[in-house]
Design an enzyme around this catalytic site. Structure first.
Site, PDB file in Angstrom:
ATOM      1  N   ASP A 235     -68.724 -13.803   1.935  1.00  0.00           N
ATOM      2  CA  ASP A 235     -69.879 -13.386   1.129  1.00  0.00           C
ATOM      3  C   ASP A 235     -71.056 -12.936   2.006  1.00  0.00           C
ATOM      4  O   ASP A 235     -71.779 -12.013   1.645  1.00  0.00           O
ATOM      5  CB  ASP A 235     -70.320 -14.555   0.228  1.00  0.00           C
ATOM      6  CG  ASP A 235     -71.519 -14.191  -0.649  1.00  0.00           C
ATOM      7  OD1 ASP A 235     -71.452 -13.146  -1.319  1.00  0.00           O
ATOM      8  OD2 ASP A 235     -72.504 -14.948  -0.656  1.00  0.00           O
ATOM      9  N   HIS A 240     -73.581  -8.918   5.840  1.00  0.00           N
ATOM     10  CA  HIS A 240     -74.980  -8.959   6.292  1.00  0.00           C
ATOM     11  C   HIS A 240     -75.109  -9.437   7.738  1.00  0.00           C
ATOM     12  O   HIS A 240     -75.822  -8.852   8.543  1.00  0.00           O
ATOM     13  CB  HIS A 240     -75.815  -9.880   5.398  1.00  0.00           C
ATOM     14  CG  HIS A 240     -75.688  -9.576   3.935  1.00  0.00           C
ATOM     15  ND1 HIS A 240     -75.610  -8.297   3.447  1.00  0.00           N
ATOM     16  CD2 HIS A 240     -75.625 -10.382   2.845  1.00  0.00           C
ATOM     17  CE1 HIS A 240     -75.508  -8.328   2.126  1.00  0.00           C
ATOM     18  NE2 HIS A 240     -75.504  -9.585   1.741  1.00  0.00           N
TER      19      HIS A 240
HETATM   20  C1  BG6 Z   1     -75.686 -11.322  -1.394  1.00  0.00           C
HETATM   21  C2  BG6 Z   1     -74.788 -12.538  -1.503  1.00  0.00           C
HETATM   22  O1  BG6 Z   1     -74.998 -10.268  -0.806  1.00  0.00           O
HETATM   23  O2  BG6 Z   1     -76.826 -11.659  -0.606  1.00  0.00           O
HETATM   24  C3  BG6 Z   1     -75.526 -13.713  -2.082  1.00  0.00           C
HETATM   25  O3  BG6 Z   1     -73.679 -12.218  -2.334  1.00  0.00           O
HETATM   26  C4  BG6 Z   1     -76.806 -13.971  -1.309  1.00  0.00           C
HETATM   27  O4  BG6 Z   1     -74.710 -14.870  -2.093  1.00  0.00           O
HETATM   28  C5  BG6 Z   1     -77.620 -12.695  -1.139  1.00  0.00           C
HETATM   29  O5  BG6 Z   1     -77.548 -14.939  -2.001  1.00  0.00           O
HETATM   30  C6  BG6 Z   1     -78.784 -12.915  -0.189  1.00  0.00           C
HETATM   31  O6  BG6 Z   1     -79.622 -11.792  -0.211  1.00  0.00           O
HETATM   32  P1  BG6 Z   1     -81.151 -11.918   0.229  1.00  0.00           P
HETATM   33  O7  BG6 Z   1     -81.659 -10.514   0.187  1.00  0.00           O
HETATM   34  O8  BG6 Z   1     -81.799 -12.827  -0.775  1.00  0.00           O
HETATM   35  O9  BG6 Z   1     -81.164 -12.517   1.596  1.00  0.00           O
END
Ligand code: BG6
Length: 492
Positions: A235, A240
């Site tokens: 995930d 990321h």
């Molecule tokens: C998403 C995930 O891609 O990114 C989530 O699926 C996560 O689980 C989210 O909470 C986090 O994004 P950000 O922008 O809040 O750091």
């Protein structure tokens, strides 16, 4: 990234938003489109066609959009709203069928360069693409925007990519990783390549190690049907975190052309050392939150949210090694978790200590190696810690202290008209202009899966199960042992 691509691509003239009534559309996509209109970025004739299965009239959809914008902190600009609401239309249809495609075509009223935003389950991507092809909507100038997850492993990601690739050329495919739309992630490119200062130091001669932390206070909650199949590794880390790692580790691209930037990122992914069974045990930790307290509030366990015990990790920490000249011997420690004590996305570049200290014993104790700390959220901050002399006189020679040289972006968001942008705004402008520098290319997503599959396989071979950690803590104790094993520590 907002750079004009070398061959000017005509601006898109419409968006078809699949899953228009869903959470992603409501929270991110529609407000971003509205803000782009506020800033004058949408072409005059740009149209927005929402679609979903739910029956709804155009008027009902417009009203829903108005309400969701009204619920945001920024007041609606009535002048912009008049223009924006004229752009909106809605059609209820099953977009996976040829008939659905034909319906969309009628509503698009001759738009030539639509952007198709698939804010729907990835399991429908292939079918929707098929319907777009069958109805003649997938013209050579149209663009398709896909959200993660692109598959669950290398094999399934290839299937998705193949199905989409049969209909759209790679330059027309925009795979979103919303982290790439964040201001500070782009700032990382500026920091590295718009300053001469860092590049000579940006290697294993000077850098001791790198830490990347993406901590969230939120739990999984009712997203478990998706999350339980993915876990933190798939995930967050596959996308990321590996993207952040690529921006830290990549070689300087020749220019900001999409091909140049993405070629460099792919090289980094290819240089990641494959995980072994021994690494699973020594260089990685899986965790799952149990009940605890986060921000003063009681938080339930993942198991109780899920309704039964499963071996899904909600926390992962691991050591990644990049086998190339620049990074040989420099570990990258990555960790991400849900229900952590605070929300924090942070990159720490830890420099080596001075090779020899000329100071006396007392000052030696004060000596701290330089560190570049890049906070991406919640604050956007870049701080370089430097040693300097503690002011005043002290017995037994001078004393030293570590002080940050700080570049805070906070002031950028203060004052009239200033606001923090949604990551999707940046990304949607780029799709509008046909610039895919900040989107993930097919080989990139597949290389990331190849490495992540290696980690998952090593876990399976080693029988590595998630260790419990209390909600509100920094993960299982093994996460500390992991970094301490090499005499280093997380910056907490
Ligand atoms: C998403 C995930 O891609 O990114 C989530 O699926 C996560 O689980 C989210 O909470 C986090 O994004 P950000 O922008 O809040 O750091």
């Amino acid at each position: 990234m907002a750079q004009t691509p070398q061959v000017e691509t005509p601006l898109a003239d419409a968006m078809v938003l699949f899953g228009a009534t869903g959470d992603l559309s409501r929270r991110m996509v529609i407000p971003s489109l509205y803000f782009l209109d506020v800033d004058g970025h949408l072409p005059a004739d740009y149209r927005i066609l929402g679609t979903a299965r739910a029956p709804q009239t155009r008027e009902g959809f417009v009203e829903e959009v108005r309400q969701l914008l009204a619920a945001r902190p920024d007041p609606i600009d009535e002048g912009v709203w008049n223009r924006f609401s004229q752009r909106l239309d809605y059609v209820a249809c099953d977009a996976t069928t040829k008939e659905g495609g034909a319906e969309l075509k009628t509503h698009l009223k001759g738009a030539k360069r639509p952007m198709f935003f698939l804010a729907i389950s990835p399991s429908l991507y292939a079918k929707v693409c098929g319907a777009l092809a069958a109805s003649g909507l997938a013209t050579p100038e149209s663009r398709i925007i896909l959200e993660k997850p692109i598959g669950r492993d290398l094999e399934t990601s290839r299937e998705v990519n193949r199905a989409v690739g049969e209909v759209f050329d790679e330059e027309r495919i925009f795979r979103i990783d919303h982290y790439l739309g964040k201001e500070t992630v782009q700032n990382l490119i500026a920091l590295r390549f718009a300053n001469t200062l860092f590049e000579p130091l940006w290697n294993s001669l000077t850098i001791d190690h790198v830490q990347i932390t993406v901590a969230e206070t939120e739990g999984v909650g009712d997203r478990w049907p998706y999350y339980d199949e993915y876990g933190a590794l798939r995930d967050m880390l596959q996308n990321h975190m590996l993207q952040l790692l690529c921006f830290v580790a990549m070689e300087p691209p020749a220019d900001m052309d999409p091909r140049s930037v993405r070629n460099e990122k792919v090289k980094v992914l290819r240089s990641l050392r494959r995980f072994t069974r021994a690494d699973a045990q020594n260089a990685s930790v899986r965790g799952q939150y149990t009940k605890g307290v986060v921000g003063g509030k009681e938080a339930p366990s993942y198991e109780s949210e899920r309704g039964q015990a499963t071996a899904t990790e909600t926390f992962v920490a691991l050591r990644a090694d990049i086998d190339n000249w620049r990074w040989a011997g420099v570990p990258f420690f990555l960790r991400t978790g849900k229900r952590m004590p605070e929300k924090r996305t942070q990159i720490v570049i830890q420099f080596k200590p001075v090779p020899h200290s000329i100071f006396g014993n007392a000052a030696n104790e004060d000596l701290v190696a330089n560190r570049l700390v890049i906070d991406l959220q919640p604050q956007e901050d870049i701080a370089l810690t430097l040693m300097n002399k503690l002011p005043g006189v002290s017995k037994g020679g001078m004393r030293l202290q570590s002080m940050p040289l700080s570049l805070s972006l906070l002031s950028t968001y203060e004052g009239p008209g200033a606001r923090r942008r949604i990551a999707y705004e940046r990304l949607l402008i780029d799709v509008l202009h046909g610039d895919n520098t900040l989107f993930v290319r097919r080989d990139e997503v597949e290389e990331a899966w190849r490495w992540v599959d290696g980690v998952a396989d090593a876990w399976t071979e080693a029988g590595l199960k998630p260790k419990p950690y209390a909600a509100g803590s920094w993960g299982p104790s093994g996460a500390f042992a992991l970094i301490e094993r090499s005499e280093r520590a997380w910056l907490d």
